[in-house]
Design a protein around this motif. Structure first.
Motif, short mmCIF file in Angstrom:
data_model
loop_
_atom_site.label_atom_id
_atom_site.label_comp_id
_atom_site.label_asym_id
_atom_site.label_seq_id
_atom_site.Cartn_x
_atom_site.Cartn_y
_atom_site.Cartn_z
N LYS A 1 0.83 -1.21 0.00
CA LYS A 1 0.00 0.00 0.00
C LYS A 1 0.87 1.26 0.00
O LYS A 1 1.87 1.34 0.71
N GLU B 1 -3.58 -1.94 -4.69
CA GLU B 1 -4.77 -1.09 -4.69
C GLU B 1 -4.92 -0.32 -6.00
O GLU B 1 -6.04 0.08 -6.37
N TYR C 1 -7.44 -1.84 -8.55
CA TYR C 1 -8.85 -2.00 -8.18
C TYR C 1 -9.80 -1.49 -9.27
O TYR C 1 -10.92 -2.01 -9.41
N GLN D 1 -11.72 -5.52 -5.27
CA GLN D 1 -11.07 -4.78 -4.21
C GLN D 1 -10.64 -5.68 -3.04
O GLN D 1 -10.41 -5.20 -1.93
N TYR E 1 -7.91 -7.13 -1.39
CA TYR E 1 -6.48 -6.82 -1.41
C TYR E 1 -5.62 -8.08 -1.49
O TYR E 1 -4.63 -8.12 -2.24
#
Length: 395
Positions: free
Chosen positions: A16, A180, A183, A238, A240
């Motif tokens: 992230k 991310e 997504y 989404q 992760y």
């Protein structure tokens, strides 16, 4: 197991907010003038490009941008990028996107370092690449694995040819991988990317060389993990964990790690490249449209290998039948998974539709340089084999 050399020097920042380290890391590697390359504009709409620009500014790094990279990236666009990057005084090329953007960035990097040479001369073998410019990648699509690979593919639209080069100078210096950022990828690109990851390993798994059990285990585990994660991701993009698994598998799959001790085959890639060059077909779709026919055409060359694949990857029971039966079942289950993803498994399912016989022969000419060479090694594909495989898939 064959002798091999393996060096993957890419410095990977995974997780992230990985992209927020772009300025610091590029500065560590001596970059001061960054030429940013991106594609169709999604990185602008999502705010990713502005975040990267802010980070570079805060790090005291000058930059300029060039967008407009298309799927099946064009050599003409890369040439224009070379001229702009040289005029800017670029000492680092930053790709923000997926495989097409990264491959374009690699081509621009080669051109900046070798201004006296047209970049296509490297692709067609008229010139030897001996130096390049550092490349960094902010990955937005898990697919091509170009963020760690030694390969880059371009399309010469004037010649109607799509081709790649493999060289250590294609390895990016830096890769920033934040799951991310994937997504918002359209589902069509998501499943095409997943298919490309699988094909990068399948094309290394089926070769004439055997005995390297660890490499087999790595390849088998990677395929099974991608299949499992893909089934989660297509329902919840989404998630992760699922997107992380797919992103990392994409990098490993095309880093050459899944081929150590043997060599890649890539005949399906060559067959697919000819389709993409002629019809601008999505790369992953060109591969899944041809793989089943290729497998059915060649599996008798090593039925035991295909049977082993069926058992280890698709959990076909050892007592399912003889090797012939298991091999066929493994091929069937792989095709069925591509269909589960919504990917084409025949040429007729591509936008170009069922092809004329003359078109198939033209494609075979492209793949084999009009019958003067073969591609692949599991079952070397000559002109007639290319015609036969295309014909089998032509429905």
């Amino acid at each position: 197991m064959q002798n091999f050399n393996f060096k993957c020097p890419t410095d990977i920042v995974f997780g992230k907010d990985a992209e927020l380290q772009v300025g610091k890391k590029i500065k560590e590697y001596g970059g001061s003038h960054v030429f940013i390359v991106y594609g169709g504009g999604s990185v602008v709409r999502t705010g990713l490009l502005s975040r990267i620009e802010r980070v570079l500014t805060e790090s005291g790094i000058a930059f300029t941008v060039r967008g407009g990279v298309k799927p099946n990236p064009l050599v003409s666009h890369a040439r224009d990028g070379v001229r702009e990057a040289i005029a800017f005084g670029a000492d680092f090329i930053l790709a923000v996107g997926g495989g097409s953007v990264i491959d374009t960035a690699k081509a621009i990097a080669h051109g900046v370092a070798n201004p006296e040479t047209d970049i296509w001369d490297f692709w067609c073998g008229r010139a030897k690449l001996t130096k390049t410019t550092p490349v960094a990648v902010v990955l937005t699509l898990a697919a091509a694995g170009s963020e760690t690979s030694d390969s880059a593919v371009l399309t010469n639209e004037e010649m109607g040819v799509k081709g790649g080069i493999n060289t250590p100078f294609n390895r990016p210096t830096l890769a920033f991988m934040n799951p991310e950022l994937t997504y918002t990828v359209p589902k069509k690109q998501l499943v095409a990317g997943i298919s490309d990851i699988l094909m990068h390993t399948l094309e290394r798994y089926f070769t004439k060389f055997s005995g390297n059990k660890f490499t087999d285990l790595v390849a088998e585990a990677l395929i099974k993990d991608v299949v499992k994660s893909a089934r989660v991701a297509v329902k919840d993009q989404q998630n992760y964990d699922a997107m992380s698994e797919i992103m990392w598998a994409g990098s490993v799959s095309h880093s050459n790690f899944t081929e150590l001790g043997r060599c890649k085959d890539f005949s399906c890639h060559k067959l697919g490249h000819a389709i993409s060059a002629k019809f601008d077909t999505t790369h992953g779709e060109s591969l899944t449209a041809i793989w089943g026919s290729w497998a059915e055409y060649v599996y008798h060359d090593d039925t035991a290998r295909f049977a082993h694949f069926a058992e280890k990857v698709w959990d076909v029971p050892a007592d399912f039948g003889d090797d012939e039966a298991k091999a066929k079942e493994g091929i069937h289950r792989q095709i069925a998974f591509f269909e589960e993803l919504g990917m084409p498994t025949s040429l007729g399912q591509l936008p170009s539709g069922v092809l004329k016989e003359s078109t198939i022969k033209d494609l075979a000419d492209q793949v084999t340089a009009k019958g003067t060479k073969t591609v692949g090694n599991f079952h070397p594909i000559d002109w007639q084999a290319a015609v036969d495989i295309y014909t089998m898939a032509n429905h």
